[in-house]
Design a protein around this motif. Structure first.
Motif, PDB file in Angstrom:
ATOM      1  N   GLN A  35       0.281  -8.878   5.028  1.00 26.04           N
ATOM      2  CA  GLN A  35       0.704  -7.828   4.105  1.00 26.04           C
ATOM      3  C   GLN A  35      -0.156  -6.575   4.224  1.00 26.04           C
ATOM      4  O   GLN A  35       0.342  -5.462   4.093  1.00 26.04           O
ATOM      5  CB  GLN A  35       0.646  -8.327   2.660  1.00 26.04           C
ATOM      6  N   ILE A  36      -1.433  -6.778   4.468  1.00 25.45           N
ATOM      7  CA  ILE A  36      -2.357  -5.650   4.524  1.00 25.45           C
ATOM      8  C   ILE A  36      -2.281  -4.946   5.875  1.00 25.45           C
ATOM      9  O   ILE A  36      -2.301  -3.721   5.945  1.00 25.45           O
ATOM     10  CB  ILE A  36      -3.799  -6.111   4.224  1.00 25.45           C
ATOM     11  N   GLY A  37      -2.190  -5.725   6.941  1.00 30.85           N
ATOM     12  CA  GLY A  37      -2.208  -5.128   8.279  1.00 30.85           C
ATOM     13  C   GLY A  37      -3.609  -4.646   8.593  1.00 30.85           C
ATOM     14  O   GLY A  37      -4.588  -5.380   8.463  1.00 30.85           O
ATOM     15  N   THR A  93       2.427  -7.412  -6.215  1.00 29.15           N
ATOM     16  CA  THR A  93       3.243  -7.363  -4.989  1.00 29.15           C
ATOM     17  C   THR A  93       2.740  -8.381  -3.982  1.00 29.15           C
ATOM     18  O   THR A  93       3.531  -9.101  -3.357  1.00 29.15           O
ATOM     19  CB  THR A  93       3.214  -5.948  -4.372  1.00 29.15           C
ATOM     20  N   ALA A  94       1.433  -8.462  -3.827  1.00 31.04           N
ATOM     21  CA  ALA A  94       0.847  -9.416  -2.877  1.00 31.04           C
ATOM     22  C   ALA A  94       1.162 -10.852  -3.268  1.00 31.04           C
ATOM     23  O   ALA A  94       1.561 -11.659  -2.420  1.00 31.04           O
ATOM     24  CB  ALA A  94      -0.661  -9.202  -2.789  1.00 31.04           C
ATOM     25  N   GLY A 153       0.822  -1.210   0.000  1.00 30.39           N
ATOM     26  CA  GLY A 153       0.000   0.000   0.000  1.00 30.39           C
ATOM     27  C   GLY A 153       0.849   1.250   0.000  1.00 30.39           C
ATOM     28  O   GLY A 153       0.698   2.092  -0.889  1.00 30.39           O
ATOM     29  N   PRO A 154       1.749   1.414   0.972  1.00 24.73           N
ATOM     30  CA  PRO A 154       2.580   2.622   0.964  1.00 24.73           C
ATOM     31  C   PRO A 154       3.439   2.749  -0.297  1.00 24.73           C
ATOM     32  O   PRO A 154       3.654   3.848  -0.791  1.00 24.73           O
ATOM     33  CB  PRO A 154       3.465   2.464   2.204  1.00 24.73           C
ATOM     34  N   LYS A 212       4.345 -14.656   3.124  1.00 30.00           N
ATOM     35  CA  LYS A 212       3.488 -13.754   3.895  1.00 30.00           C
ATOM     36  C   LYS A 212       2.038 -13.912   3.460  1.00 30.00           C
ATOM     37  O   LYS A 212       1.735 -13.886   2.274  1.00 30.00           O
ATOM     38  CB  LYS A 212       3.898 -12.298   3.674  1.00 30.00           C
ATOM     39  N   SER A 213       1.148 -14.045   4.430  1.00 27.40           N
ATOM     40  CA  SER A 213      -0.280 -14.131   4.096  1.00 27.40           C
ATOM     41  C   SER A 213      -0.801 -12.741   3.708  1.00 27.40           C
ATOM     42  O   SER A 213      -0.163 -11.724   3.991  1.00 27.40           O
ATOM     43  CB  SER A 213      -1.066 -14.659   5.292  1.00 27.40           C
TER      44      SER A 213
END
Length: 183
Positions: A145-147, A130-131, A42-43, A140-141
């Motif tokens: 990744q989203i947080g 990216t995901a 995201g960033p 990474k799930s």
């Protein structure tokens, strides 16, 4: 409205798109630390949306051929491949998805909306790749990744907004360059 058709690229087109890619990478350089240190998706898209959209929209206004954004994505991906292999895949798929959607809707780059959409949504379309790469390469799930989902949604909407703003500014710059006879 014209139908979709592929036009061959000239050497002049390829050179111009390579120059646009170089300028894009230079313009986005100050934001690279955000991209390289962010642990959530995201960033990165938010940081790169404005410079990528602004400069690529100028390039797409000059070279109005299907595949132009994909060429920019491949060129930038090849340069970024030297820093992080995931970046090539990211740039390639982002440009492919963005340009495909814009051309499906508007058929060609003669329509300014195509330029606005393809360059404006380019950073947004790097998020899925990216995901996927983070899942495959780093294990990474999606939730990792989203947080925070609200924060992720804000970053995503911000990337779309900044991308579209950048593309609008790029279109204005392209208009001025055309008026001045420089494009």
């Amino acid at each position: 409205m014209k139908s979709f058709r592929f036009q061959a690229f000239t050497v002049k087109d390829i050179v111009f798109l390579a120059v646009i890619t170089a300028v894009t990478l230079l313009a986005s350089g100050p934001f690279a630390p955000i991209v390289m240190t962010a642990s959530k998706i995201g960033p990165q898209a938010l940081a790169m949306a404005l410079p990528f959209a602004l400069v690529t929209s100028i390039g797409l206004r000059k070279v109005k051929k299907s595949g132009s954004l994909l060429i920019i994505g491949i060129f930038s991906g090849l340069v970024l491949l030297l820093m992080a292999p995931v970046m090539f895949f990211n740039q390639f798929t982002g440009s492919l998805f963005s340009e495909s959607l814009a051309l499906l809707l508007f058929k060609n780059y003669e329509n300014r909306k195509t330029v606005l959409m393809s360059s404006g949504l380019f950073a947004f379309f790097t998020l899925p790749s990216t995901a996927v790469v983070n899942i495959l390469a780093k294990g990474k799930s999606i939730s990792e990744q989203i947080g925070n989902p609200v924060t992720f949604a804000l970053f995503t909407l911000g990337a779309i907004a900044l991308g579209l703003i950048g593309a609008m500014i790029g279109n204005k710059i392209a208009d001025e360059l055309q008026k001045a006879g420089k494009m």
